[in-house]
Design an enzyme around this catalytic site. Structure first.
Site, PDB file in Angstrom:
ATOM      1  N   LYS A   1     -12.848   2.824   0.837  1.00 34.65           N
ATOM      2  CA  LYS A   1     -12.499   2.941   2.256  1.00 34.65           C
ATOM      3  C   LYS A   1     -13.733   3.444   3.013  1.00 34.65           C
ATOM      4  O   LYS A   1     -14.240   4.535   2.741  1.00 34.65           O
ATOM      5  CB  LYS A   1     -11.317   3.893   2.441  1.00 34.65           C
ATOM      6  CG  LYS A   1     -10.025   3.369   1.837  1.00 34.65           C
ATOM      7  CD  LYS A   1      -8.891   4.380   1.950  1.00 34.65           C
ATOM      8  CE  LYS A   1      -8.456   4.604   3.385  1.00 34.65           C
ATOM      9  NZ  LYS A   1      -7.294   5.521   3.474  1.00 34.65           N
TER      10      LYS A   1
ATOM     11  N   ARG B   1      -7.994  19.131   6.353  1.00 33.88           N
ATOM     12  CA  ARG B   1      -6.783  19.136   7.176  1.00 33.88           C
ATOM     13  C   ARG B   1      -6.475  20.550   7.640  1.00 33.88           C
ATOM     14  O   ARG B   1      -6.903  21.535   7.028  1.00 33.88           O
ATOM     15  CB  ARG B   1      -5.585  18.574   6.399  1.00 33.88           C
ATOM     16  CG  ARG B   1      -5.645  17.061   6.231  1.00 33.88           C
ATOM     17  CD  ARG B   1      -4.352  16.480   5.664  1.00 33.88           C
ATOM     18  NE  ARG B   1      -4.434  15.021   5.615  1.00 33.88           N
ATOM     19  CZ  ARG B   1      -4.049  14.213   6.579  1.00 33.88           C
ATOM     20  NH1 ARG B   1      -3.528  14.717   7.689  1.00 33.88           N
ATOM     21  NH2 ARG B   1      -4.162  12.915   6.454  1.00 33.88           N
TER      22      ARG B   1
ATOM     23  N   ARG C   1       0.854  -1.196   0.000  1.00 31.89           N
ATOM     24  CA  ARG C   1       0.000   0.000   0.000  1.00 31.89           C
ATOM     25  C   ARG C   1       0.885   1.240   0.000  1.00 31.89           C
ATOM     26  O   ARG C   1       1.886   1.306   0.724  1.00 31.89           O
ATOM     27  CB  ARG C   1      -0.904   0.021   1.222  1.00 31.89           C
ATOM     28  CG  ARG C   1      -1.634   1.357   1.432  1.00 31.89           C
ATOM     29  CD  ARG C   1      -2.470   1.343   2.694  1.00 31.89           C
ATOM     30  NE  ARG C   1      -3.050   2.639   2.984  1.00 31.89           N
ATOM     31  CZ  ARG C   1      -2.629   3.474   3.943  1.00 31.89           C
ATOM     32  NH1 ARG C   1      -1.601   3.133   4.707  1.00 31.89           N
ATOM     33  NH2 ARG C   1      -3.223   4.634   4.150  1.00 31.89           N
TER      34      ARG C   1
ATOM     35  N   THR D   1      -5.889  -0.292  10.252  1.00 31.35           N
ATOM     36  CA  THR D   1      -5.608   0.723  11.266  1.00 31.35           C
ATOM     37  C   THR D   1      -5.221   0.155  12.633  1.00 31.35           C
ATOM     38  O   THR D   1      -6.006  -0.544  13.278  1.00 31.35           O
ATOM     39  CB  THR D   1      -6.778   1.713  11.469  1.00 31.35           C
ATOM     40  OG1 THR D   1      -7.289   2.128  10.201  1.00 31.35           O
ATOM     41  CG2 THR D   1      -6.292   2.945  12.220  1.00 31.35           C
TER      42      THR D   1
END
Length: 476
Positions: free
Chosen positions: A216, A70, A33, A274
């Site tokens: 996701k 962000r 990944r 995660t």
């Protein structure tokens, strides 16, 4: 096969040497990944080149950023100190630097769309604030817990849908790059509905790309729309980091189990991600809780488990993969059928019926392997969904399909040996498996095949010895 459960390992361009990637591969890694949020085009190209040098069997997956918010860079690139009970302003302006009085974020309309008393979480939930009032384009907030906030940290607003485009210009650039550099999967972040997936597919269609999309799932909207999302993707990733911020953490175990079940029912790969071995970023051994977390994901029937910082920047990357491999082998060998979740996988589907019959046969007959020749990988994915205890050898006609199957539980993709006909290809491929001591003449195999040649669809199941199968091929 070292194990049936596949391992996805995150690689950064800071540490992507050929020897390092080979060590991870030999330890049990199946998929690399790459996180585009922390890599340049040049860095990704270097990773891809080195992965392909190690093995054509390793699949490569890149993340897009998707509709995320962000914080901006901190002034002088120094973290700002936030004290519980203090007041801080939040302003949507990506051109400004964050300082001790104002946190600037990338989403310009944040003050318009966030209501009073909303909670805003920074840096994967490490710091929380609550919105008290608004002052023109600024949110006036109270800090709920102390902490340091660095540059470019994540911003989550649980329960609030932000009107951001699913595919950003930056994402489009990386998607184009992926089509030009032999990437196998795009994992699209923060998928909220099927339309988000269609937007990625539209970009891929511009380049006639066969790249597969992994959604996701990391917010409530994605959970609400999981049925329609599954119809449009190759598989999903349960991204528990942001998901655990967007929904109450105590709900994550049940959500994880439900999502895995839906993917198995749909016969589509699922990745659990995660902080699976987070302690091993800095320590050589995981906690007991982490070992149990990995084991439970496998008990729940996941196809793949993922490492992030453990392999990207951690001190014990190879040991992390080795640890996952050991856990997977132990759990797979100890799984009891009475603990399986009853799932109807057949649903009037001939291919599924034959796959089910093949896997059931392995429980009562000493079959050493299930074989299928695969143009698209579909039959192999069906076999994978039934989670058998013996390996599935998928004889693939091209490298890309083989790499796509690197995400499917229990499937060992093998690139078919050359030949002038389907019979010759099968014969050469099985001889290759014999030469690798994976099969012997007296071994029983279950073969799922087609009466109509390559691409004809799976139409029959045959249980036969390797020697008998080769003789039959020679005869015909």
């Amino acid at each position: 096969m070292k194990k049936h459960t596949k391992i996805v390992a995150t690689i950064s361009d800071i540490r992507c040497e050929i020897d390092f990637i080979r060590q991870l591969y030999e330890a049990g890694m199946n998929v690399v990944r790459i996180n585009t949020a922390h890599a340049s085009y040049e860095g990704i190209a270097r990773i891809v080149k080195n992965v392909r040098e190690v093995s054509q069997r390793i699949a490569i997956l890149i993340d897009t950023k998707g509709p995320e918010i962000r914080t901006t860079h901190c002034i002088d690139n120094l973290s700002i100190e936030l004290k519980a009970g203090s007041t801080i302003r939040i302003v949507g302006d990506p051109t400004k630097e964050t300082d001790n009085e104002t946190i600037y974020v990338s989403y310009q309309k944040i003050a318009e769309e966030i209501s009073l008393q909303s909670h805003i979480l920074f840096d994967d939930g490490e710091i929380a604030v609550i919105v008290d009032s608004k002052d023109n384009n600024a949110l006036i907030c109270t800090v709920l817990n102390s902490g340091k906030l660095g540059s470019r940290k994540s911003v989550n607003i649980p329960g609030v849908r932000i009107d951001l485009p699913s595919v950003t210009d930056r994402d489009k650039g990386f998607i184009k790059f992926a089509t030009e550099n032999d990437i196998d999967f795009i994992a699209h972040s923060f998928v909220r509905c099927a339309n988000d997936v269609r937007e990625v597919q539209q970009e891929l269609d511009k380049y006639n790309s066969p790249i597969k999309i992994i959604a996701k799932i990391e917010n409530q909207e994605g959970l609400n729309n999981i049925e329609e999302i599954l119809e449009h993707v190759y598989g999903i990733m349960i991204a528990r980091g942001d998901l655990g911020i967007e929904v109450p953490q105590e709900k994550i175990p049940l959500i994880q189990r439900q999502l895995i079940r839906k993917c198995v029912e749909s016969k589509k790969p699922v990745i659990v991600a995660t902080q699976m071995l987070h302690t091993m970023i800095q320590h050589p051994r995981p906690t007991r809780a982490e070992v149990t977390d990995v084991a439970n994901a496998i008990y729940y029937r996941t196809d793949a488990i993922m490492l992030s910082g453990e392999t990207a920047t951690g001190d014990y990357p190879v040991e992390s993969v080795e640890t996952m491999t050991r856990i997977a082998r132990e759990v797979e060998s100890a799984k009891e059928i009475q603990n399986d979740i009853p799932i109807d996988l057949i649903k009037n589907d001939v291919r599924a019926y034959l796959a089910d019959a093949a896997v059931k046969a392995t429980k009562g007959i000493p079959i050493k392997a299930v074989l299928t020749d695969s143009l698209t990988g579909r039959t192999a994915r069906y076999l994978s969904a039934f989670r058998g205890a013996i390996p599935v050898f998928a004889l693939c006609y091209n490298k890309r399909v083989g790499r796509e199957l690197a995400l499917s539980y229990g499937v060992s993709p093998r690139l078919t040996e050359s030949g002038s006909s389907k019979s010759q290809i099968l014969y050469n491929s099985i001889e290759k498996l014999k030469s690798e001591n994976l099969l012997q003449n007296d071994h029983l195999i279950a073969y799922l095949g087609s009466s109509f040649g390559i691409g004809g669809g799976t139409t029959y199941l045959e249980i036969i010895t390797v020697e008998g199968f080769l003789e039959k091929i020679e005869h015909y």
